[in-house]
Design a protein around this motif. Structure first.
Motif, PDB file in Angstrom:
ATOM      1  N   UNK A  39      45.190 -36.212  18.715  1.00 24.92           N
ATOM      2  CA  UNK A  39      46.483 -36.697  18.240  1.00 24.92           C
ATOM      3  C   UNK A  39      47.148 -37.561  19.305  1.00 24.92           C
ATOM      4  N   UNK A  40      48.251 -38.179  18.928  1.00 18.05           N
ATOM      5  CA  UNK A  40      48.995 -38.972  19.912  1.00 18.05           C
ATOM      6  C   UNK A  40      49.518 -38.085  21.037  1.00 18.05           C
ATOM      7  N   UNK A  41      49.802 -36.825  20.744  1.00 18.45           N
ATOM      8  CA  UNK A  41      50.259 -35.915  21.792  1.00 18.45           C
ATOM      9  C   UNK A  41      49.141 -35.629  22.793  1.00 18.45           C
ATOM     10  N   UNK A  42      47.913 -35.509  22.306  1.00 15.13           N
ATOM     11  CA  UNK A  42      46.790 -35.309  23.224  1.00 15.13           C
ATOM     12  C   UNK A  42      46.592 -36.524  24.125  1.00 15.13           C
ATOM     13  N   UNK A  43      46.912 -37.705  23.609  1.00 13.26           N
ATOM     14  CA  UNK A  43      46.817 -38.921  24.436  1.00 13.26           C
ATOM     15  C   UNK A  43      47.803 -38.873  25.599  1.00 13.26           C
ATOM     16  N   UNK A  44      48.860 -38.111  25.435  1.00 12.43           N
ATOM     17  CA  UNK A  44      49.957 -38.127  26.412  1.00 12.43           C
ATOM     18  C   UNK A  44      49.725 -37.188  27.594  1.00 12.43           C
ATOM     19  N   UNK A  45      48.817 -36.244  27.461  1.00 12.47           N
ATOM     20  CA  UNK A  45      48.568 -35.339  28.579  1.00 12.47           C
ATOM     21  C   UNK A  45      48.221 -33.941  28.120  1.00 12.47           C
ATOM     22  N   UNK A  46      48.188 -33.015  29.074  1.00 17.55           N
ATOM     23  CA  UNK A  46      47.843 -31.637  28.774  1.00 17.55           C
ATOM     24  C   UNK A  46      46.342 -31.403  28.803  1.00 17.55           C
ATOM     25  N   UNK A  47      45.974 -30.145  28.736  1.00 16.33           N
ATOM     26  CA  UNK A  47      44.567 -29.749  28.729  1.00 16.33           C
ATOM     27  C   UNK A  47      44.257 -28.992  27.443  1.00 16.33           C
ATOM     28  N   UNK A  48      42.984 -29.028  27.051  1.00 17.95           N
ATOM     29  CA  UNK A  48      42.536 -28.293  25.878  1.00 17.95           C
ATOM     30  C   UNK A  48      41.385 -27.373  26.268  1.00 17.95           C
ATOM     31  N   UNK A  49      41.477 -26.130  25.835  1.00 19.02           N
ATOM     32  CA  UNK A  49      40.412 -25.160  26.062  1.00 19.02           C
ATOM     33  C   UNK A  49      39.885 -24.687  24.725  1.00 19.02           C
ATOM     34  N   UNK A  50      38.562 -24.745  24.564  1.00 19.79           N
ATOM     35  CA  UNK A  50      37.933 -24.329  23.319  1.00 19.79           C
ATOM     36  C   UNK A  50      37.205 -23.000  23.518  1.00 19.79           C
ATOM     37  N   UNK A  51      37.008 -22.281  22.423  1.00 28.57           N
ATOM     38  CA  UNK A  51      36.262 -21.011  22.437  1.00 28.57           C
ATOM     39  C   UNK A  51      36.812 -20.073  23.509  1.00 28.57           C
ATOM     40  N   UNK A  52      38.094 -19.824  23.409  1.00 28.26           N
ATOM     41  CA  UNK A  52      38.760 -18.961  24.384  1.00 28.26           C
ATOM     42  C   UNK A  52      39.674 -17.988  23.631  1.00 28.26           C
ATOM     43  N   UNK A  53      39.702 -16.749  24.078  1.00 26.51           N
ATOM     44  CA  UNK A  53      40.515 -15.730  23.425  1.00 26.51           C
ATOM     45  C   UNK A  53      41.466 -15.092  24.424  1.00 26.51           C
ATOM     46  N   UNK A  54      42.658 -14.760  23.951  1.00 26.56           N
ATOM     47  CA  UNK A  54      43.654 -14.089  24.784  1.00 26.56           C
ATOM     48  C   UNK A  54      43.496 -12.580  24.606  1.00 26.56           C
TER      49      UNK A  54
END
Length: 492
Positions: A340-355
């Motif tokens: 998304x446009x928000x992902x273009x703006x920064x931040x990190x993404x973690x996949x296959x992760x559980x809290x």
């Protein structure tokens, strides 16, 4: 067909966007308009297919007549383009901004080229129509004397209200918040949908005769029995607003909030409206967003604009592929990686992760998350079906603010339980797609309240179809089976 060779001559282009470093300094929309030349070229790419899947069941639930309005845009016939678009879609200014565009996934050109920019063309048609004074109130010439109450002013409720008003019924929309719009107003960030766009449409509907009653929480401060006595039919069009929770150890710690609480507060700040209760701000904090969908993305963009120290988005599922696989054939909607446009703006993404747990300090405030990485097993279609924790991957990730953005389970049951309306196995109001009637006489249901959490374009479609069924219930027949522009003979 405007230009027979258009799809061969031009490639897909999108309007320019403001630089991410600049746009995170404000909450305004940041997508520019096409130049006249570019808009003409993008409309020319439409092939006028023999079978246009873009408005089939694979594409637009509204059945927008896309090749025809693309042709009108190419010819710069804005009256025709607007009439075609508004014949199936009550609110193209909303769908042109926030719809995920399943029509583009079903575009025939998308088989071997980038699809037509249908969503942007749609937005341009309606904005040009407003500028040219083509969008005018459609006031019914005759009134039926029937009164309909619509509970909820999100896209489903607004669509139902607009259609029922065109049919000549007196429509009153009840909204529990201080202004109409539902999720359009309090939920969708202003950088995706500025609220003057919502206000503009609400004013138009008021001029057409629809009445809006705000701060009216039906079943709480507005007794449902009063509506049953006063109105000939009631449409329940509230959203699927009960959020999915994460009941792990430490859930009670301070600093853990549902995404909509966070997003609604920011909508109110932008509108300079007072905020009740504890303020939720990402400023200077390490933010974790649990949930990888659109709501999580909205939290990401909002957190960056609030100057968070860091923002990380978690997703339980593995990272999807970047392009269609043999198990995602055209024209089905592909489950591919969405940036998304928000992902273009920064931040990190973690996949296959559980809290596993939320960890707090001695004052009962959140300080970290205990997480673990997951290994997913895939079925024959390469879809994740079950997971196991990866040994040795458990660790702590510092966090000052957690936003739960894992979707919604069902609508609130206040009215439903008061009336004893039957629910389906998911907790939604049980009403068939055939007639939208609930188990209680003269009460109908549409949108997320009936089908569960879904897309804005589905909400509008549900509202329109429900309105047709209500009209038939009240009158014994319905003129709403015809397209909106055919109803112009009924409206001044």
């Amino acid at each position: 067909m405007g230009k027979i060779t258009g799809f061969l001559e031009y490639t897909r282009e999108l309007p320019p966007k403001a630089d991410p470093k600049e746009r995170i300094q404000h909450f305004r929309e940041f997508v520019a308009r096409f130049t006249e030349e570019k808009l003409n070229q993008q409309a020319a790419r439409c092939m006028n297919c023999g079978i246009p899947f873009c408005h089939s069941s694979y594409g637009c639930p509204l059945g927008n007549v896309i090749p025809e309005f693309n042709d009108a845009v190419y010819r710069k016939n804005w009256v025709e383009a607007y009439e075609i678009l508004s014949s199936t879609n009550n609110f193209p200014e909303f769908t042109g901004r926030i719809c995920p565009a399943p029509c583009e996934s079903a575009c025939v050109l998308g088989i071997n080229q980038p699809p037509v920019t249908i969503e942007e063309i749609e937005k341009h048609i309606i904005e040009i129509a407003y500028e040219k004074g083509l969008v005018k109130p459609r006031i019914p010439r005759l009134r039926t004397g029937k009164k309909v109450a619509v509970v909820g002013s999100g896209p489903a409720g607004l669509a139902a209200a607009a259609q029922l008003n065109y049919a000549g019924h007196q429509v009153t929309v009840f909204e529990r918040d201080d202004a109409p719009g539902g999720l359009l107003r309090y939920g969708i960030p202003d950088f995706k949908l500025e609220k003057w766009v919502v206000d503009r449409r609400i004013r138009l509907m008021q001029e057409e005769g629809v009445v809006f009653v705000c701060n009216a929480h039906v079943g709480v401060n507005v007794p449902i029995n009063e509506l049953l006595e006063e109105y000939d039919a009631i449409v329940l069009a509230g959203g699927s607003t009960v959020p999915r929770d994460l009941p792990v150890p430490g859930r009670e710690l301070k600093g853990i909030h549902f995404a909509m609480e966070f997003l609604k507060q920011q909508n109110k700040r932008v509108s300079r409206k007072p905020i009740q209760g504890e303020e939720i701000l990402a400023t200077g904090k390490n933010v974790i967003i649990i949930g990888g969908g659109d709501t999580g993305s909205d939290c990401l963009g909002t957190s960056l604009r609030q100057k968070a120290a860091s923002v990380t988005q978690f997703e339980l599922l593995p990272q999807p592929p970047a392009a269609r696989t043999p198990f995602m054939p055209w024209p089905t909607y592909p489950m591919i990686l969405k940036t998304s446009t928000s992902h273009e703006e920064g931040g990190k993404r973690h996949w296959a992760i559980a809290t596993k747990a939320f960890l707090g300090d001695e004052n009962g405030r959140l300080r970290a998350l205990q997480v673990v990485d997951l290994k997913w097993s895939l079925n024959e279609e390469q879809r994740p079906v079950r997971f196991e924790e990866i040994p040795g991957s458990q660790r702590e990730i510092p966090a000052d603010l957690v936003l739960l953005a894992m979707g919604f389970v069902h609508p609130e049951h206040t009215i439903v339980d008061q009336l004893g309306i039957e629910k389906d196995e998911r907790g939604n109001v049980k009403a068939s797609e055939k007639d939208y009637r609930t188990s209680v006489e003269k009460i109908f249901a549409a949108g997320d309240m009936r089908r569960g959490q879904s897309l804005v374009v589905w909400a509008i479609s549900e509202g329109r179809e429900c309105a047709r069924q209500v009209d038939e219930y009240l009158m014994g027949y319905s003129l709403l089976e015809r397209k909106d522009h055919s109803l112009l003979e009924l409206c001044a």
